[in-house]
Design a protein around this motif. Structure first.
Motif, PDB file in Angstrom:
ATOM      1  N   SER A  56       0.831  -1.209   0.000  1.00  0.00           N
ATOM      2  CA  SER A  56       0.000   0.000   0.000  1.00  0.00           C
ATOM      3  C   SER A  56       0.867   1.261   0.000  1.00  0.00           C
ATOM      4  O   SER A  56       0.498   2.263  -0.614  1.00  0.00           O
ATOM      5  N   ILE A  57       2.020   1.220   0.660  1.00  0.00           N
ATOM      6  CA  ILE A  57       2.942   2.368   0.636  1.00  0.00           C
ATOM      7  C   ILE A  57       3.475   2.557  -0.786  1.00  0.00           C
ATOM      8  O   ILE A  57       3.520   3.680  -1.297  1.00  0.00           O
ATOM      9  N   ARG A  58       3.865   1.471  -1.427  1.00  0.00           N
ATOM     10  CA  ARG A  58       4.343   1.535  -2.812  1.00  0.00           C
ATOM     11  C   ARG A  58       3.274   2.114  -3.727  1.00  0.00           C
ATOM     12  O   ARG A  58       3.551   2.985  -4.565  1.00  0.00           O
ATOM     13  N   ASP A  59       2.039   1.643  -3.564  1.00  0.00           N
ATOM     14  CA  ASP A  59       0.937   2.159  -4.381  1.00  0.00           C
ATOM     15  C   ASP A  59       0.736   3.651  -4.147  1.00  0.00           C
ATOM     16  O   ASP A  59       0.483   4.409  -5.085  1.00  0.00           O
ATOM     17  N   ALA A  60       0.841   4.077  -2.899  1.00  0.00           N
ATOM     18  CA  ALA A  60       0.657   5.500  -2.579  1.00  0.00           C
ATOM     19  C   ALA A  60       1.797   6.354  -3.133  1.00  0.00           C
ATOM     20  O   ALA A  60       1.573   7.501  -3.527  1.00  0.00           O
ATOM     21  N   ILE A  61       3.002   5.816  -3.170  1.00  0.00           N
ATOM     22  CA  ILE A  61       4.110   6.553  -3.786  1.00  0.00           C
ATOM     23  C   ILE A  61       3.814   6.747  -5.273  1.00  0.00           C
ATOM     24  O   ILE A  61       4.032   7.826  -5.821  1.00  0.00           O
ATOM     25  N   ASN A  62       3.284   5.717  -5.923  1.00  0.00           N
ATOM     26  CA  ASN A  62       2.961   5.795  -7.350  1.00  0.00           C
ATOM     27  C   ASN A  62       1.775   6.708  -7.637  1.00  0.00           C
ATOM     28  O   ASN A  62       1.821   7.520  -8.556  1.00  0.00           O
ATOM     29  N   ALA A  63       0.707   6.563  -6.877  1.00  0.00           N
ATOM     30  CA  ALA A  63      -0.543   7.250  -7.192  1.00  0.00           C
ATOM     31  C   ALA A  63      -0.726   8.566  -6.446  1.00  0.00           C
ATOM     32  O   ALA A  63      -1.516   9.405  -6.864  1.00  0.00           O
ATOM     33  N   GLY A  64      -0.033   8.744  -5.323  1.00  0.00           N
ATOM     34  CA  GLY A  64      -0.253   9.931  -4.519  1.00  0.00           C
ATOM     35  C   GLY A  64      -1.524   9.803  -3.700  1.00  0.00           C
ATOM     36  O   GLY A  64      -2.197   8.761  -3.723  1.00  0.00           O
ATOM     37  N   GLY A  65      -1.862  10.850  -2.980  1.00  0.00           N
ATOM     38  CA  GLY A  65      -3.104  10.869  -2.236  1.00  0.00           C
ATOM     39  C   GLY A  65      -2.986  10.513  -0.762  1.00  0.00           C
ATOM     40  O   GLY A  65      -3.955  10.624  -0.030  1.00  0.00           O
ATOM     41  N   VAL A  66      -1.820  10.079  -0.315  1.00  0.00           N
ATOM     42  CA  VAL A  66      -1.606   9.834   1.114  1.00  0.00           C
ATOM     43  C   VAL A  66      -0.721  10.978   1.607  1.00  0.00           C
ATOM     44  O   VAL A  66       0.444  11.090   1.208  1.00  0.00           O
ATOM     45  N   GLN A  67      -1.290  11.806   2.455  1.00  0.00           N
ATOM     46  CA  GLN A  67      -0.681  13.072   2.810  1.00  0.00           C
ATOM     47  C   GLN A  67       0.754  12.967   3.324  1.00  0.00           C
ATOM     48  O   GLN A  67       1.638  13.686   2.870  1.00  0.00           O
ATOM     49  N   TRP A  68       1.003  12.068   4.283  1.00  0.00           N
ATOM     50  CA  TRP A  68       2.356  12.018   4.853  1.00  0.00           C
ATOM     51  C   TRP A  68       3.370  11.537   3.826  1.00  0.00           C
ATOM     52  O   TRP A  68       4.515  11.988   3.824  1.00  0.00           O
ATOM     53  N   ILE A  69       2.952  10.658   2.921  1.00  0.00           N
ATOM     54  CA  ILE A  69       3.865  10.170   1.878  1.00  0.00           C
ATOM     55  C   ILE A  69       4.115  11.279   0.859  1.00  0.00           C
ATOM     56  O   ILE A  69       5.265  11.548   0.495  1.00  0.00           O
ATOM     57  N   ARG A 105       3.895  14.492   1.261  1.00  0.00           N
ATOM     58  CA  ARG A 105       4.728  15.525   1.891  1.00  0.00           C
ATOM     59  C   ARG A 105       6.188  15.110   1.916  1.00  0.00           C
ATOM     60  O   ARG A 105       7.078  15.893   1.577  1.00  0.00           O
ATOM     61  N   ARG A 106       6.438  13.894   2.329  1.00  0.00           N
ATOM     62  CA  ARG A 106       7.823  13.430   2.480  1.00  0.00           C
ATOM     63  C   ARG A 106       8.519  13.282   1.129  1.00  0.00           C
ATOM     64  O   ARG A 106       9.662  13.707   0.963  1.00  0.00           O
ATOM     65  N   ILE A 107       7.849  12.709   0.158  1.00  0.00           N
ATOM     66  CA  ILE A 107       8.443  12.524  -1.172  1.00  0.00           C
ATOM     67  C   ILE A 107       8.743  13.874  -1.810  1.00  0.00           C
ATOM     68  O   ILE A 107       9.839  14.099  -2.322  1.00  0.00           O
ATOM     69  N   HIS A 108       7.792  14.803  -1.769  1.00  0.00           N
ATOM     70  CA  HIS A 108       7.995  16.096  -2.413  1.00  0.00           C
ATOM     71  C   HIS A 108       8.994  16.961  -1.673  1.00  0.00           C
ATOM     72  O   HIS A 108       9.748  17.689  -2.294  1.00  0.00           O
TER      73      HIS A 108
END
Length: 177
Positions: free
Chosen positions: A141-154, A156-159
């Motif tokens: 699910s973390i990998r999917d969120a890195i790909n698709a976006g939409g999870v706020q803490w991820i 924020r951290r990636i950008h």
């Protein structure tokens, strides 16, 4: 987790009591210390068996740490702590938080208010699960969120980690120190 009291690096002898006190034991994979890839998150999971999130943050006997990017998750290391009572002793939190330095988030079954404040101050997002859960689907699910976006803490951290122009934008908006 099984603690090996004969391991000379796992305990400190107290000459006053002739007892060995257990302390942090940390195993890191060599590649994980030099992995500078942008878009990579280090994520910790409070786990007794290194397969499930099944521990309260403050009393966790261990954390398993993965690096996760858009394509894969890789084991980066394991932290082990001696068993602790759930006694409200907040002194133990500092060692755990320092050991998690560099992690974007920590998944656990429960986390107290003081620990939440200290984790957020250390730039680590605490994530509380309702029930014990397998780590593999969480990594997916973390990998999917890195790909698709939409999870706020991820997001924020990636950008934040990859956006070198953020300071120029802040200055243009009138931000000052």
């Amino acid at each position: 987790m099984t603690f090996l009291p004969t391991d000379p690096f796992f305990g400190q002898a107290d000459p006053a009591t002739a007892k060995t006190t257990l302390s942090l034991r940390k195993v890191a994979l060599a590649w994980s210390a030099t992995d500078p890839e942008p878009g990579t998150l280090r994520v910790a999971f409070a786990s007794r068996d290194r397969v499930h999130v099944d521990q309260h943050f403050g009393a966790a006997e261990g954390f398993v740490i993965f690096t996760v990017d858009a394509e894969r998750a890789r084991l980066a290391g394991v932290l082990e702590f001696p068993p602790e009572n759930m006694d409200g002793n907040e002194n133990k939190l500092g060692e755990r938080i320092r050991a998690l330095e560099g992690c974007a988030a920590v998944y656990c079954l429960a986390v107290g208010g003081s620990a939440v404040r200290q984790l957020l101050a250390a730039n680590i997002q605490p994530i509380r699960l309702e029930n014990a859960a397998s780590i593999d689907p969480l990594l997916n699910s973390i990998r999917d969120a890195i790909n698709a976006g939409g999870v706020q803490w991820i997001d924020r951290r990636i950008h934040r980690d990859t956006d070198d122009s953020r300071f120029e934008r802040m200055a243009a908006e009138g931000w000052q120190e």
